[in-house]
Scaffold this active site. Sequence first.
Site, PDB file in Angstrom:
ATOM      1  N   GLY A   8      31.163  16.554 -34.741  1.00  0.00           N
ATOM      2  CA  GLY A   8      31.033  15.875 -35.929  1.00  0.00           C
ATOM      3  C   GLY A   8      32.015  16.020 -37.058  1.00  0.00           C
ATOM      4  N   GLU A  55      34.934  27.378 -39.931  1.00  0.00           N
ATOM      5  CA  GLU A  55      34.155  27.660 -38.574  1.00  0.00           C
ATOM      6  C   GLU A  55      34.085  28.940 -38.573  1.00  0.00           C
ATOM      7  OE1 GLU A  55      32.573  25.821 -36.296  1.00  0.00           O
ATOM      8  OE2 GLU A  55      32.054  27.907 -35.828  1.00  0.00           O
ATOM      9  N   THR A  86      29.130  23.593 -30.327  1.00  0.00           N
ATOM     10  CA  THR A  86      28.226  23.626 -29.041  1.00  0.00           C
ATOM     11  C   THR A  86      28.770  22.934 -28.212  1.00  0.00           C
ATOM     12  OG1 THR A  86      26.463  23.757 -30.683  1.00  0.00           O
ATOM     13  CG2 THR A  86      25.859  23.436 -28.597  1.00  0.00           C
ATOM     14  N   CYS A  87      29.071  21.750 -28.137  1.00  0.00           N
ATOM     15  CA  CYS A  87      29.605  21.013 -26.938  1.00  0.00           C
ATOM     16  C   CYS A  87      30.678  21.480 -26.177  1.00  0.00           C
ATOM     17  CB  CYS A  87      29.900  19.436 -27.486  1.00  0.00           C
ATOM     18  SG  CYS A  87      30.633  18.394 -26.142  1.00  0.00           S
ATOM     19  N   CYS A  94      27.601  20.862 -23.871  1.00  0.00           N
ATOM     20  CA  CYS A  94      27.777  19.835 -22.842  1.00  0.00           C
ATOM     21  C   CYS A  94      29.091  20.061 -21.531  1.00  0.00           C
ATOM     22  CB  CYS A  94      28.323  18.685 -23.390  1.00  0.00           C
ATOM     23  SG  CYS A  94      27.588  18.198 -25.019  1.00  0.00           S
ATOM     24  N   LYS A 151      28.478  23.278 -19.415  1.00  0.00           N
ATOM     25  CA  LYS A 151      27.244  23.098 -18.718  1.00  0.00           C
ATOM     26  C   LYS A 151      27.652  22.033 -17.503  1.00  0.00           C
ATOM     27  CE  LYS A 151      25.405  19.338 -19.198  1.00  0.00           C
ATOM     28  NZ  LYS A 151      24.530  19.012 -20.402  1.00  0.00           N
ATOM     29  N   ALA A 183      31.256  29.366 -44.377  1.00  0.00           N
ATOM     30  CA  ALA A 183      31.260  29.139 -45.894  1.00  0.00           C
ATOM     31  C   ALA A 183      29.875  28.447 -46.018  1.00  0.00           C
ATOM     32  CB  ALA A 183      32.152  27.709 -45.647  1.00  0.00           C
ATOM     33  N   GLY A 194      10.563  22.185 -20.487  1.00  0.00           N
ATOM     34  CA  GLY A 194      10.640  20.864 -19.594  1.00  0.00           C
ATOM     35  C   GLY A 194      11.615  19.870 -20.218  1.00  0.00           C
ATOM     36  N   TYR A 229      15.735  18.609 -21.890  1.00  0.00           N
ATOM     37  CA  TYR A 229      17.001  18.418 -21.114  1.00  0.00           C
ATOM     38  C   TYR A 229      17.627  19.750 -20.619  1.00  0.00           C
ATOM     39  CZ  TYR A 229      18.225  14.061 -23.902  1.00  0.00           C
ATOM     40  OH  TYR A 229      18.408  12.924 -24.146  1.00  0.00           O
ATOM     41  N   ILE A 230      17.495  20.806 -21.432  1.00  0.00           N
ATOM     42  CA  ILE A 230      18.367  22.090 -21.141  1.00  0.00           C
ATOM     43  C   ILE A 230      17.451  22.875 -19.982  1.00  0.00           C
ATOM     44  CG2 ILE A 230      18.919  24.509 -22.081  1.00  0.00           C
ATOM     45  CD1 ILE A 230      19.423  23.023 -24.678  1.00  0.00           C
ATOM     46  N   GLU A 284      18.015  20.853 -16.787  1.00  0.00           N
ATOM     47  CA  GLU A 284      19.619  21.306 -15.932  1.00  0.00           C
ATOM     48  C   GLU A 284      19.678  22.444 -15.544  1.00  0.00           C
ATOM     49  OE1 GLU A 284      21.714  17.760 -19.019  1.00  0.00           O
ATOM     50  OE2 GLU A 284      21.958  19.739 -19.727  1.00  0.00           O
ATOM     51  N   GLY A 340      13.789  23.925 -26.911  1.00  0.00           N
ATOM     52  CA  GLY A 340      14.235  23.175 -28.430  1.00  0.00           C
ATOM     53  C   GLY A 340      15.171  23.896 -28.958  1.00  0.00           C
ATOM     54  N   THR A 367      26.229  14.611 -28.507  1.00  0.00           N
ATOM     55  CA  THR A 367      27.848  14.799 -29.101  1.00  0.00           C
ATOM     56  C   THR A 367      28.378  13.508 -29.676  1.00  0.00           C
ATOM     57  OG1 THR A 367      28.078  16.842 -27.713  1.00  0.00           O
ATOM     58  CG2 THR A 367      29.946  15.347 -28.311  1.00  0.00           C
ATOM     59  N   HIS A 370      30.114  -4.360  -3.271  1.00  0.00           N
ATOM     60  CA  HIS A 370      29.146  -3.861  -2.033  1.00  0.00           C
ATOM     61  C   HIS A 370      30.282  -3.132  -1.340  1.00  0.00           C
ATOM     62  CE1 HIS A 370      26.179  -3.813   0.847  1.00  0.00           C
ATOM     63  NE2 HIS A 370      27.189  -4.142   1.821  1.00  0.00           N
ATOM     64  N   GLU A 386      25.199  -1.699  -7.029  1.00  0.00           N
ATOM     65  CA  GLU A 386      24.951  -3.133  -7.052  1.00  0.00           C
ATOM     66  C   GLU A 386      23.485  -3.466  -7.120  1.00  0.00           C
ATOM     67  OE1 GLU A 386      25.480  -4.736  -2.769  1.00  0.00           O
ATOM     68  OE2 GLU A 386      25.749  -2.600  -2.234  1.00  0.00           O
TER      69      GLU A 386
HETATM   70  P1  NDP Z   1      13.819  19.350 -25.590  1.00  0.00           P
HETATM   71  O1  NDP Z   1      13.548  19.064 -26.900  1.00  0.00           O
HETATM   72  O2  NDP Z   1      14.724  18.484 -24.872  1.00  0.00           O
HETATM   73  O3  NDP Z   1      12.884  19.820 -24.710  1.00  0.00           O
HETATM   74  C1  NDP Z   1      12.149  21.256 -25.538  1.00  0.00           C
HETATM   75  C2  NDP Z   1      11.112  21.472 -24.259  1.00  0.00           C
HETATM   76  O4  NDP Z   1      10.422  22.643 -24.658  1.00  0.00           O
HETATM   77  C3  NDP Z   1      10.079  20.554 -24.241  1.00  0.00           C
HETATM   78  O5  NDP Z   1       9.629  20.377 -22.792  1.00  0.00           O
HETATM   79  C4  NDP Z   1       8.837  20.891 -25.022  1.00  0.00           C
HETATM   80  O6  NDP Z   1       7.547  20.509 -24.520  1.00  0.00           O
HETATM   81  C5  NDP Z   1       8.867  22.343 -24.816  1.00  0.00           C
HETATM   82  N1  NDP Z   1       8.463  23.219 -25.961  1.00  0.00           N
HETATM   83  C6  NDP Z   1       8.711  22.925 -27.181  1.00  0.00           C
HETATM   84  N2  NDP Z   1       8.123  24.196 -27.917  1.00  0.00           N
HETATM   85  C7  NDP Z   1       7.469  24.731 -26.980  1.00  0.00           C
HETATM   86  C8  NDP Z   1       6.464  25.852 -27.229  1.00  0.00           C
HETATM   87  N3  NDP Z   1       6.261  26.391 -28.481  1.00  0.00           N
HETATM   88  N4  NDP Z   1       6.100  26.558 -25.929  1.00  0.00           N
HETATM   89  C9  NDP Z   1       6.357  25.839 -24.855  1.00  0.00           C
HETATM   90  N5  NDP Z   1       6.964  24.976 -24.709  1.00  0.00           N
HETATM   91  C10 NDP Z   1       7.591  24.314 -25.706  1.00  0.00           C
HETATM   92  O7  NDP Z   1      14.971  20.494 -25.876  1.00  0.00           O
HETATM   93  P2  NDP Z   1      16.174  21.190 -25.450  1.00  0.00           P
HETATM   94  O8  NDP Z   1      16.419  22.431 -25.887  1.00  0.00           O
HETATM   95  O9  NDP Z   1      15.983  20.921 -23.653  1.00  0.00           O
HETATM   96  O10 NDP Z   1      17.442  20.312 -25.889  1.00  0.00           O
HETATM   97  C11 NDP Z   1      17.506  20.290 -27.296  1.00  0.00           C
HETATM   98  C12 NDP Z   1      18.440  18.894 -27.404  1.00  0.00           C
HETATM   99  O11 NDP Z   1      19.661  19.133 -27.047  1.00  0.00           O
HETATM  100  C13 NDP Z   1      17.852  17.561 -26.784  1.00  0.00           C
HETATM  101  O12 NDP Z   1      16.894  17.199 -27.068  1.00  0.00           O
HETATM  102  C14 NDP Z   1      19.158  16.941 -26.504  1.00  0.00           C
HETATM  103  O13 NDP Z   1      18.979  16.042 -27.963  1.00  0.00           O
HETATM  104  C15 NDP Z   1      20.195  17.983 -26.612  1.00  0.00           C
HETATM  105  N6  NDP Z   1      20.830  18.116 -25.281  1.00  0.00           N
HETATM  106  C16 NDP Z   1      21.395  16.898 -24.515  1.00  0.00           C
HETATM  107  C17 NDP Z   1      21.629  17.117 -23.158  1.00  0.00           C
HETATM  108  C18 NDP Z   1      22.525  15.793 -22.599  1.00  0.00           C
HETATM  109  O14 NDP Z   1      22.695  15.096 -23.453  1.00  0.00           O
HETATM  110  N7  NDP Z   1      22.395  16.114 -21.067  1.00  0.00           N
HETATM  111  C19 NDP Z   1      21.902  18.432 -22.657  1.00  0.00           C
HETATM  112  C20 NDP Z   1      21.182  19.476 -23.455  1.00  0.00           C
HETATM  113  C21 NDP Z   1      20.721  19.296 -24.745  1.00  0.00           C
HETATM  114  P3  NDP Z   1       6.875  19.203 -24.791  1.00  0.00           P
HETATM  115  O15 NDP Z   1       7.507  18.334 -23.552  1.00  0.00           O
HETATM  116  O16 NDP Z   1       5.539  19.111 -24.280  1.00  0.00           O
HETATM  117  O17 NDP Z   1       7.420  18.831 -26.103  1.00  0.00           O
END
Ligand code: NDP
Length: 461
Positions: free
Chosen positions: A16, A35, A42-43, A48, A51, A115, A178, A180-181, A184, A265, A314, A439, A444
Amino acid sequence: MASFDFDLFVIGAGSGGVRAARVAATAGAKVAVAEEFRIGGTCVVRGCVPKKLLVYGSEYAKAFEDAKGYGWTVEWARFDWAVLRENVAREVDRLSGIYLRNLNNAGVEVIHDRAELLGSNTVRLVKDGRSVTARRILVATGGRPWRPKDLKGVEHTITSDEAFGLAELPKHVVIAGGGYIAVEFASIFQGLGAEVCLVYRGETVLNGFDDDVRVHVHAGLKNAGISVVTGTVLQEVSVRANGRKMAALANGMRLETDLVMMAVGREPYTQGLGLEAAGVAMGPRGAIAVNAYSQTNIASIFAVGDVTDRVNLTPVAIREGQAFADTIFNDRPTAFDHRDIPSAVFTRPQVGVVGMTETEARRVLGRVDIYKTVFRPMKHILPDNQERMLMKLVVEAATQRVVGVHVAGPEAAEMVQLAAIAVQAGLTKPQWDATCALHPTAAEELVTMREKFAPLALRGA
Ligand code: NDP
């Protein structure tokens, strides 16, 4: 009129910040960007890009296996983590260098320093000790991994930040989360040969995604050989005498492992930035509160990207940076529209989505038509690969507008980038149907689905 050192001072050279700085400088503004870490954010540096390269690397194991069905014998396939790690690092260096060159070419002054804000028009460069003034300040410091501080032994865990530089590939990994990260990296480590255990507090991974996609991915992870433990969290992480880690779960399970990765998160990176000193109002979770034009409550201070915790992707940060610069420096007021943003999860099966989930569409629009298909892509037939592909269209019943596209399976992300054009343009299901199929492809199916599915409730969901 007050005079300033710069027309624009950007804090953070990620996606950004770099976009905003370049556009503003190209429009003739005097711009600096500070910076504290590496240019690219991060990206480019630890998100991204590296990864996705690891994802590509991890997909070869299955490809070698599937190759047999096509008559190939792959006998000596062996994986060397150090080679992949160093090749990825080199590519990150190259891209970071390009970002820097682009800033220089646009005439932006690049300051390798941290900064912090001292007021509405002043920043302090921490190493240098110097203060500089700017007519406008843009905060684009992004986010960083969050870890629960009360987790005993949290210091024995890593986050995605450290995953790219591991000295050795672990044989066994426990991943908490559970989202994205988590999913992945579960697929990455599993593909590269590690045994992976995913520990998720909910029941089905990828909270927030369409329920059919969640179920499909959850099953896909398990079918790929990842052990998924649900309904529990890490309670303690300790180091054993043999140097391995012990992850104790709240459900009583104990997992001996080489690596514990927290993917629970990310949080906006605002700590110590001096936002309070400048009087900047904050939103929930430590994010900077902004209006549709990315302006804070302080007229001279703006913020874009993950630090505002709107949609943390991103391309969104880039578009917010562009919109900010167009508004202020190109005399073109632009508010980026955060609807219909496509996104992908590069897990196995890969996910690509745009628009509303079925649940969201029912809540917001009322009556919707659902079209869904699950099939084995042609490429999987000869190798007897049982992985299936899911495609789902969510259509507003009254207008027949396609408001959601959900794909899970090979190349899902590539398909959905194109489908996003149709969703964003508001095209209707009859218009999708009028598009001639290409096809033989998996994609499709997106233009040949004719049979409506019963509502979730009638399907017993
Ligand atoms: P997410 O918000 O996607 O997932 C966080 C996970 O951690 C959820 O499964 C959540 O559970 C769990 N969680 C949260 N708090 C706790 C806790 N206290 N104890 C145990 N589990 C917990 O975060 P990520 O870190 O995976 O990714 C962050 C952000 O980065 C994404 O939301 C996305 O915007 C971006 N990103 C995008 C990618 C892409 O575009 N391919 C790749 C990587 C990151 P619950 O489901 O129950 O809330």
